[in-house]
Motif scaffolding. Structure first.
Motif, PDB file in Angstrom:
ATOM      1  N   MET A  34      47.442  39.403  33.940  1.00 10.18           N
ATOM      2  CA  MET A  34      46.237  39.252  33.808  1.00 10.18           C
ATOM      3  C   MET A  34      45.358  38.823  34.960  1.00 10.18           C
ATOM      4  SD  MET A  34      43.694  36.724  31.237  1.00 10.18           S
ATOM      5  CE  MET A  34      44.181  35.138  32.326  1.00 10.18           C
ATOM      6  N   VAL A  35      46.048  37.897  35.885  1.00 12.32           N
ATOM      7  CA  VAL A  35      45.446  37.358  37.268  1.00 12.32           C
ATOM      8  C   VAL A  35      45.618  38.508  38.038  1.00 12.32           C
ATOM      9  CG1 VAL A  35      45.692  35.773  39.122  1.00 12.32           C
ATOM     10  CG2 VAL A  35      45.923  35.056  36.564  1.00 12.32           C
ATOM     11  N   ALA A  36      46.597  39.224  37.955  1.00 14.38           N
ATOM     12  CA  ALA A  36      46.935  40.409  39.176  1.00 14.38           C
ATOM     13  C   ALA A  36      45.903  41.564  38.733  1.00 14.38           C
ATOM     14  CB  ALA A  36      48.079  41.052  38.869  1.00 14.38           C
ATOM     15  N   ARG A  37      45.317  41.861  37.544  1.00  6.67           N
ATOM     16  CA  ARG A  37      44.341  42.657  37.024  1.00  6.67           C
ATOM     17  C   ARG A  37      43.124  42.246  37.427  1.00  6.67           C
ATOM     18  NH1 ARG A  37      46.623  43.312  31.766  1.00  6.67           N
ATOM     19  NH2 ARG A  37      44.778  42.638  30.914  1.00  6.67           N
ATOM     20  N   LEU A  71      44.508  31.791  48.007  1.00  4.83           N
ATOM     21  CA  LEU A  71      44.868  30.850  47.117  1.00  4.83           C
ATOM     22  C   LEU A  71      45.073  31.344  45.542  1.00  4.83           C
ATOM     23  CD1 LEU A  71      43.004  27.731  48.451  1.00  4.83           C
ATOM     24  CD2 LEU A  71      45.427  28.167  48.788  1.00  4.83           C
ATOM     25  N   LEU A  72      44.324  32.140  45.304  1.00  3.94           N
ATOM     26  CA  LEU A  72      44.212  32.479  43.744  1.00  3.94           C
ATOM     27  C   LEU A  72      45.560  33.660  43.666  1.00  3.94           C
ATOM     28  CD1 LEU A  72      40.596  33.605  43.227  1.00  3.94           C
ATOM     29  CD2 LEU A  72      41.893  31.749  42.034  1.00  3.94           C
ATOM     30  N   SER A  73      45.960  34.476  44.778  1.00  4.19           N
ATOM     31  CA  SER A  73      47.209  35.134  44.510  1.00  4.19           C
ATOM     32  C   SER A  73      48.104  34.482  44.628  1.00  4.19           C
ATOM     33  CB  SER A  73      47.028  36.257  45.804  1.00  4.19           C
ATOM     34  OG  SER A  73      45.962  37.136  45.854  1.00  4.19           O
ATOM     35  N   VAL A  99      50.332  39.720  54.801  1.00  5.81           N
ATOM     36  CA  VAL A  99      49.721  41.000  55.287  1.00  5.81           C
ATOM     37  C   VAL A  99      48.330  41.088  54.816  1.00  5.81           C
ATOM     38  CG1 VAL A  99      49.939  43.550  55.432  1.00  5.81           C
ATOM     39  CG2 VAL A  99      51.719  42.409  55.911  1.00  5.81           C
ATOM     40  N   HIS A 100      48.144  40.907  53.266  1.00  2.59           N
ATOM     41  CA  HIS A 100      46.919  40.876  52.917  1.00  2.59           C
ATOM     42  C   HIS A 100      46.163  40.095  53.457  1.00  2.59           C
ATOM     43  CE1 HIS A 100      44.153  39.751  49.526  1.00  2.59           C
ATOM     44  NE2 HIS A 100      44.106  41.154  49.410  1.00  2.59           N
ATOM     45  N   ALA A 101      46.371  38.661  53.609  1.00  2.02           N
ATOM     46  CA  ALA A 101      45.620  37.692  54.280  1.00  2.02           C
ATOM     47  C   ALA A 101      45.236  38.058  55.604  1.00  2.02           C
ATOM     48  CB  ALA A 101      46.257  36.380  54.057  1.00  2.02           C
ATOM     49  N   ASN A 120      48.543  41.902  44.605  1.00  4.54           N
ATOM     50  CA  ASN A 120      48.777  41.145  43.275  1.00  4.54           C
ATOM     51  C   ASN A 120      49.508  41.896  42.401  1.00  4.54           C
ATOM     52  OD1 ASN A 120      47.567  38.565  43.582  1.00  4.54           O
ATOM     53  ND2 ASN A 120      45.728  39.744  43.936  1.00  4.54           N
ATOM     54  N   GLN A 121      49.307  43.532  42.233  1.00  5.10           N
ATOM     55  CA  GLN A 121      49.803  44.372  41.560  1.00  5.10           C
ATOM     56  C   GLN A 121      51.222  44.878  42.386  1.00  5.10           C
ATOM     57  OE1 GLN A 121      47.242  47.312  40.441  1.00  5.10           O
ATOM     58  NE2 GLN A 121      45.946  46.063  39.346  1.00  5.10           N
TER      59      GLN A 121
END
Length: 136
Positions: A34-37, A71-73, A99-101, A120-121
C-alpha cells in the motif's frame, strides 16, 4: 496496468489494512504494498496508462520534498528488515533508495526520474521474491 501492485490505491485498500488486528507476514507485505503504491503509482496520468505517486508530487517541493519522500520510502526497508530479509537484500534496497534520493535531488531531471524509477515498487519486488522463496 496488468500488475495489481501498479493499480491506483483506493479507500477499500486502506480500510482493509486498518481492520487487521493480527500482524502476519502477509499483513506486513500488504501494508508495504500500500505504501509503495501510494508513493509510486497512486494516480493515473489522465489520457495515459502511466501512473505516478505522491513521491513525484512531494519531490517537487525544493529541498525538503526529497528528504520527506526518502524518509517515507525508508518504511518499506524497515519493514523488510523486520520480516527478516537477509542483509544482502536489505543492502540492495538501501542502494536503490540511495540512487533514488541522489538523482531525485537534481532539479527538474530528478523530478522526472522520480516518476519513472519507482524505487518502492522495485524494493517490493525484492521483498516478494524473498517471501515466495520462503514459502516454497
Amino acid at each position: 496496468m496488468d500488475n495489481i501492485h501498479e493499480r491506483p490505491i483506493n479507500a477499500h485498500d486502506i480500510a482493509g489494512l486498518l481492520k487487521s488486528t493480527v500482524s502476519s507476514r502477509g499483513d506486513a507485505a500488504a501494508r508495504m504494498d500500500m505504501v509503495a503504491r501510494l508513493l509510486d503509482s497512486a494516480f493515473v496520468v489522465p489520457g495515459t496508462k502511466r501512473t505516478v505517486g505522491i513521491d513525484a508530487v512531494i519531490g517537487l517541493i525544493p529541498g525538503i520534498g526529497d528528504i520527506v519522500t526518502t524518509l517515507l520510502s525508508s518504511y518499506i526497508i524497515w519493514e523488510a528488515h523486520n520480516l527478516g530479509l537477509p542483509r544482502r537484500k536489505i543492502a540492495r534496497m538501501v542502494a536503490n533508495l540511495a540512487v533514488h534520493a541522489t538523482v531525485g535531488s537534481i532539479p527538474f531531471f530528478g523530478d522526472a526520474f522520480d516518476a519513472v524509477f519507482k524505487v518502492n515498487q522495485r524494493n517490493m519486488k525484492i521483498v516478494h521474491r524473498h517471501l515466495a522463496r520462503m514459502r516454497s
